[in-house]
Each structure stands twice: as structure tokens, then as C-alpha cells.
Design an enzyme around this catalytic site. Structure first.
Site, PDB file in Angstrom:
ATOM      1  CB  CYS A 118      -0.928   0.004   1.214  1.00 49.23           C
ATOM      2  SG  CYS A 118      -2.036  -1.403   1.341  1.00 49.23           S
ATOM      3  CG  HIS A 174      -0.870   3.230   4.489  1.00 51.04           C
ATOM      4  ND1 HIS A 174      -0.936   1.944   3.972  1.00 51.04           N
ATOM      5  CD2 HIS A 174      -0.129   3.136   5.619  1.00 51.04           C
ATOM      6  CE1 HIS A 174      -0.268   1.112   4.753  1.00 51.04           C
ATOM      7  NE2 HIS A 174       0.228   1.814   5.764  1.00 51.04           N
ATOM      8  CG  HIS A 257      -6.834  -3.539   3.163  1.00 52.66           C
ATOM      9  ND1 HIS A 257      -6.794  -4.000   4.466  1.00 52.66           N
ATOM     10  CD2 HIS A 257      -5.541  -3.324   2.807  1.00 52.66           C
ATOM     11  CE1 HIS A 257      -5.535  -4.058   4.870  1.00 52.66           C
ATOM     12  NE2 HIS A 257      -4.751  -3.655   3.885  1.00 52.66           N
TER      13      HIS A 257
END
Length: 487
Positions: A118, A174, A257
Site C-alpha cells: 500500500c 497511509h 482490504h
């Protein structure tokens, strides 16, 4: 790049180049998509028909059109496999909205993420550079507060904002945690979403049990299903009056996810929350849950959500002048459908980095097209900067190339290698050839035109090519930051 020496008679008459690989890819994709439609039933057929499939043609730029600088809606799915869309061959997942988006633009068969997990891919997209150019990009993925995307580093958002774009990120960031890292410190005017790599879809609890839904840098309380919230926010944004200024929206879903929780699964949510609060750090990874059926439900929900946002965009009157791009951040895992690719998320085999990717820009690009051009995440950064009228920062040169000339003027893209590096693995693609070294330590060589599944190792048969590709990988690697000792 792709050889252009093999054309069908009809292609020679029309003047449209079609390589052997392009022809076999198009035929194979057509057969796979048709099979997927047949298996999926009437609901999928309503979004993708046999006629739609047969009308798909090799990409050819449309010339002579004019449009203003586009709005940019860049949508990411999370851990979505290459063949998880019915337009990419899934026999059991129905994705009529994303299939329609592909029909209205260009579907890329050989598109790759910038890395196999990711956060490094997001670094490569936001910066247009290899993840290994920055300290934060070495984390695969980021799991603590020690690193992130430095606010001083130019990004897609900051460079476009510098030429008049309004910028927003909705969904998964992220690329670091507060207080040091945030989208609003990296060029985005607005942020609504989560900072970490995963969260429980209802409670918004993250891997360490922290609450992880924010508006800007402040916590925002909303305990509804996360995908619904993001869809509402994005739909509102694209319908907003932007005072005729172009805009960039990065819409980063966490679907599909883990944890494997679909809309309405409140009992499963409550059980995971109970375990998180009991300090079970494995709860969110949900290794004891999920199924192919649940995963299918989540992907189909993602498809509906994208459809809602696209309907809102159409209502806004901005559809023609908005470039919409959809992809996954990396390959799928566990319940994903990657056939015929080998490998999955975290691996540099094709299944870990080749991702579904579609682009639509009605004002400039015709629909029903397919491209077999090998491209990866940093290329889209360079492309969007050029289309938006922004220049890269010369102090931070891009590793991607702009595809604007290819997309709009039919120019042959520059020949180059695609490079990847993760801990324990390396890969490089040059034309149809791929050099790969996995965790076994053995160098392998594959011709992807003939062997997408990476099973026919040509290393011994073609040692000179193997040596050349390995040397190229090592030259690029020598210019990147080393991994921390012991990692």
C-alpha cells in the site's frame, strides 16, 4: 517497447499498428471477458454486453480535439486483484459500473503499481518517483509514526495546486501519521479519511486500536459503514462549485482490504471490535474470517460506490472535462482473483504488481479502447502534471514518463525499463521481457507476451539478455536509498 512488425491485413489497411502481443492480448481479454459475463448472469450483462466486448479495439489517439485543463478524479481500490473486475475476466464478480467506465475510455492490460504494498505505491504516485527515493518509501508498508512523506517533498497535489488546481484527498492516506505527516501538509487543500493502512469499517479503529477517521487534522465521528461515508463525501466534492477552477480529487477507498466486513455485517464488526479492545493485534487482519463470497460482496459494493460518484459527476455537468482514472494500489490477496497471473500482494510476480487500470476523458479520448503499453504508477503522476500544466520540480526529477503525447497525439512513448524493488525481491520489465529474483535468490527471465504466468524460465536459454536486465536493475538500485540494516 512493443514490436510493431506483425499486423493483420485489416490493420495494415487502416494504418493502425497492432503488435502480435496486442492482438493476442485483445483476443484473450475478449474471450475472458465474455466468459466472465456469461458466468456472472443478467446483472453483469446489463453493464457489459457481448457487443461491447467485441467493439473494444487497440488504442489509437484521437487527434484534433481541444479541451480545457481537465479536472482529475483519481480513484484507487485497495488490494484489488488484476482480474477482479468482470471486464478483466472475473467469472464470478459483477462490476457493471467499472466495466462501463472502461468501455467509455481505455482499458490498460499491462498497467502496474509502483510497488507491491500500500504505502510505497502511494509514495510513487504522489511523488512520481520510486519509493526508494525517500526514507518513508522504504517502509513496506508504513506501520508506525517514525516515517512518512516529508511535507517539503513536492507532490502531484502541491504541483497542481501551484498552477491553480483545488486539491482534495478523500479516503486512505497511509503515508505517515500526525503530527508530522498529513495530506494537508503535502499539497492537499482538504483531507477526509484515515491515516493508517487499515481500519474496521464501522468503528474506525485501526491496527493499534486507535480511532482513525479525520477531517483535516481533527477526529471526525461517524460510525456508519466506511465505504458509504467516502462515497457521500466524494459525491459532494465533485458536485461542488469550484469557481471554474480545475480540481484534483484522490479518492482512495479501503475496499476490499481486510477485515472482510461488508455493509450490514454489524455482528462481525462487533466481534472484531471486541478483540481489538482486548488488545488482540491480529484481530483487524481477520485471518480467521472472510470468504470468496464475502470478498465478492465487497468488490461489488466498491463498484456500486464508484458508480454513485460517477453519477454525481455527470449531474454536475463536468463529466466531459473530467479525467477519471481507476486502479488498484497493488495486487490482490487471499480471496482475490488474479488468474492467469502468479503471485499476489507483497510479491513482485505479476499478480502482486499488475493491476486493473482504466482511464476516461470524454473531451479528448475515445471509448471502447484497450492498450497493452506497459505503464506504472509514476507515469500517471508525470502525465497528470503535464495535462494540468504543471512542471516537475527539477530538484526532485520524476521516474515516470508522461503519456500525454501517447494518449492525445499518438506519439510513441520513450523506451525505458520499469523497475521494482521490495525487501527480498527485485524485478525489471523491458518490452516483453521481465527479470525477476524472488526470495529463493535465483535470477529468472520471462517473456510476458508468451508467458504471463511466469512459469517458463528463460534464464538459461538467454543468459545475455538476463545479464543485461540484471545490470540495468542494479544501476537503478545503486541510486536509491538502502534499506535499514537488518530489514
Amino acid at each position: 517497447m512493443t514490436s510493431r512488425d506483425a499486423q493483420t491485413p485489416s490493420e495494415k489497411r487502416s494504418g493502425t499498428p497492432l503488435s502480435r502481443r496486442a492482438f493476442t492480448t485483445a483476443v484473450g481479454a475478449t474471450a475472458a471477458t465474455a466468459a466472465g459475463i456469461a458466468a456472472a448472469g443478467p446483472a453483469a450483462a446489463a453493464g457489459t454486453t457481448a457487443d461491447d466486448v467485441t467493439r473494444e479495439r487497440p488504442f489509437r489517439a484521437a487527434r484534433g480535439k481541444h479541451a480545457r485543463r481537465p479536472n482529475i478524479l483519481f480513484i484507487l481500490g485497495d488490494d484489488l486483484g488484476w482480474a477482479d473486475l468482470s471486464s478483466y475476466g472475473s467469472p464470478h464478480i459483477r462490476t457493471p459500473h467499472l466495466d462501463r467506465l472502461a468501455r467509455q475510455g481505455v482499458r490498460f492490460t499491462d498497467a502496474y503499481s509502483g510497488s507491491a504494498t500500500c504505502s510505497p505505491t502511494r509514495f510513487s504516485l504522489y511523488t512520481g518517483r520510486y519509493p526508494g527515493r525517500t526514507k518513508g518509501g522504504l517502509a513496506e508498508p508504513i506501520a508506525d509514526r517514525s516515517v512518512g512523506l516529508e511535507p517539503t517533498h513536492p507532490t502531484l497535489a502541491s504541483l497542481l495546486r501551484g498552477v491553480g488546481y483545488s486539491t482534495a484527498l478523500i479516503g486512505k492516506w497511509h503515508c505517515g501519521y500526525l503530527p508530522d505527516y498529513s495530506p494537508t501538509r503535502s499539497g492537499y487543500d482538504e483531507f477526509f479519511g484515515n491515516f493508517g493502512g487499515a481500519l474496521e469499517y464501522y468503528s474506525k479503529l485501526g491496527l493499534a486500536g486507535e480511532y482513525d477517521l479525520y477531517e483535516g487534522d481533527a477526529e471526525y465521528k461517524d460510525l456508519r459503514y466506511y465505504t458509504r461515508i467516502l462515497t457521500e463525501r466524494a459525491s459532494e466534492y465533485v458536485q461542488r462549485d469550484h469557481d471554474d477552477s480545475p480540481w484534483l480529487l484522490n479518492l482512495n477507498f479501503t475496499t476490499p482490504h481486510w477485515p472482510w466486513i461488508a455493509d450490514g455485517d454489524t455482528e462481525a464488526s462487533a466481534e472484531i471490535v471486541r478483540r481489538i479492545k482486548a488488545s488482540d493485534r491480529s484481530a483487524l487482519r481477520h485471518s480467521d474470517g472472510g470468504s470468496v463470497e464475502k470478498y465478492t460482496e465487497m468488490v461489488e459494493d466498491l463498484d456500486r460506490s464508484v458508480g454513485e460518484v460517477l453519477k454525481a459527476l455527470k449531474r454536475s455537468g463536468q463529466e466531459q472535462d473530467t479525467l477519471v482514472f481507476f486502479a488498484s494500489d497493488n495486487g490482490g490477496e487471499r480471496f482475490s482473483y488474479n488468474w492467469p497471473l502468479a503471485g499476489s500482494k507483497s510479491s513482485l510476480q505479476e499478480g502482486g504488481i499488475r493491476v486493473p487500470s482504466v482511464l476516461r476523458w470524454p473531451a479528448r479520448i475515445e471509448g471502447h479502447q484497450v492498450s497493452d503499453l506497459p505503464v506504472f504508477s509514476p507515469d500517471w503522476t508525470a502525465t497528470l502534471l503535464e495535462l494540468g500544466g504543471a512542471r516537475p520540480d527539477p530538484a526532485h526529477p520524476l521516474d515516470g514518463i508522461s503519456l500525454a503525447g501517447y494518449l492525445l497525439r499518438g506519439e510513441a512513448p520513450k523506451e525505458r525499463d520499469l523497475f521494482w524493488r521490495v525487501r527480498g525481491e527485485r524485478a525489471l520489465r523491458r518490452g516483453d521481457w521481465k527479470y525477476y529474483r524472488g526470495r529463493s535468490g535465483a535470477d529468472q527471465l520471462f517473456n510476458l507476451a508468451d508467458d504471463r504466468r511466469e512459469q517458463a524460465d528463460r534464464a538459461k536459454a538467454d543468459p545475455e539478455r538476463l545479464a543485461a536486465l540484471r545490470a540495468s536493475w542494479e544501476r537503478t538500485d545503486s541510486g536509491l536509498l538502502p534499506y535499514p540494516t537488518g530489514s
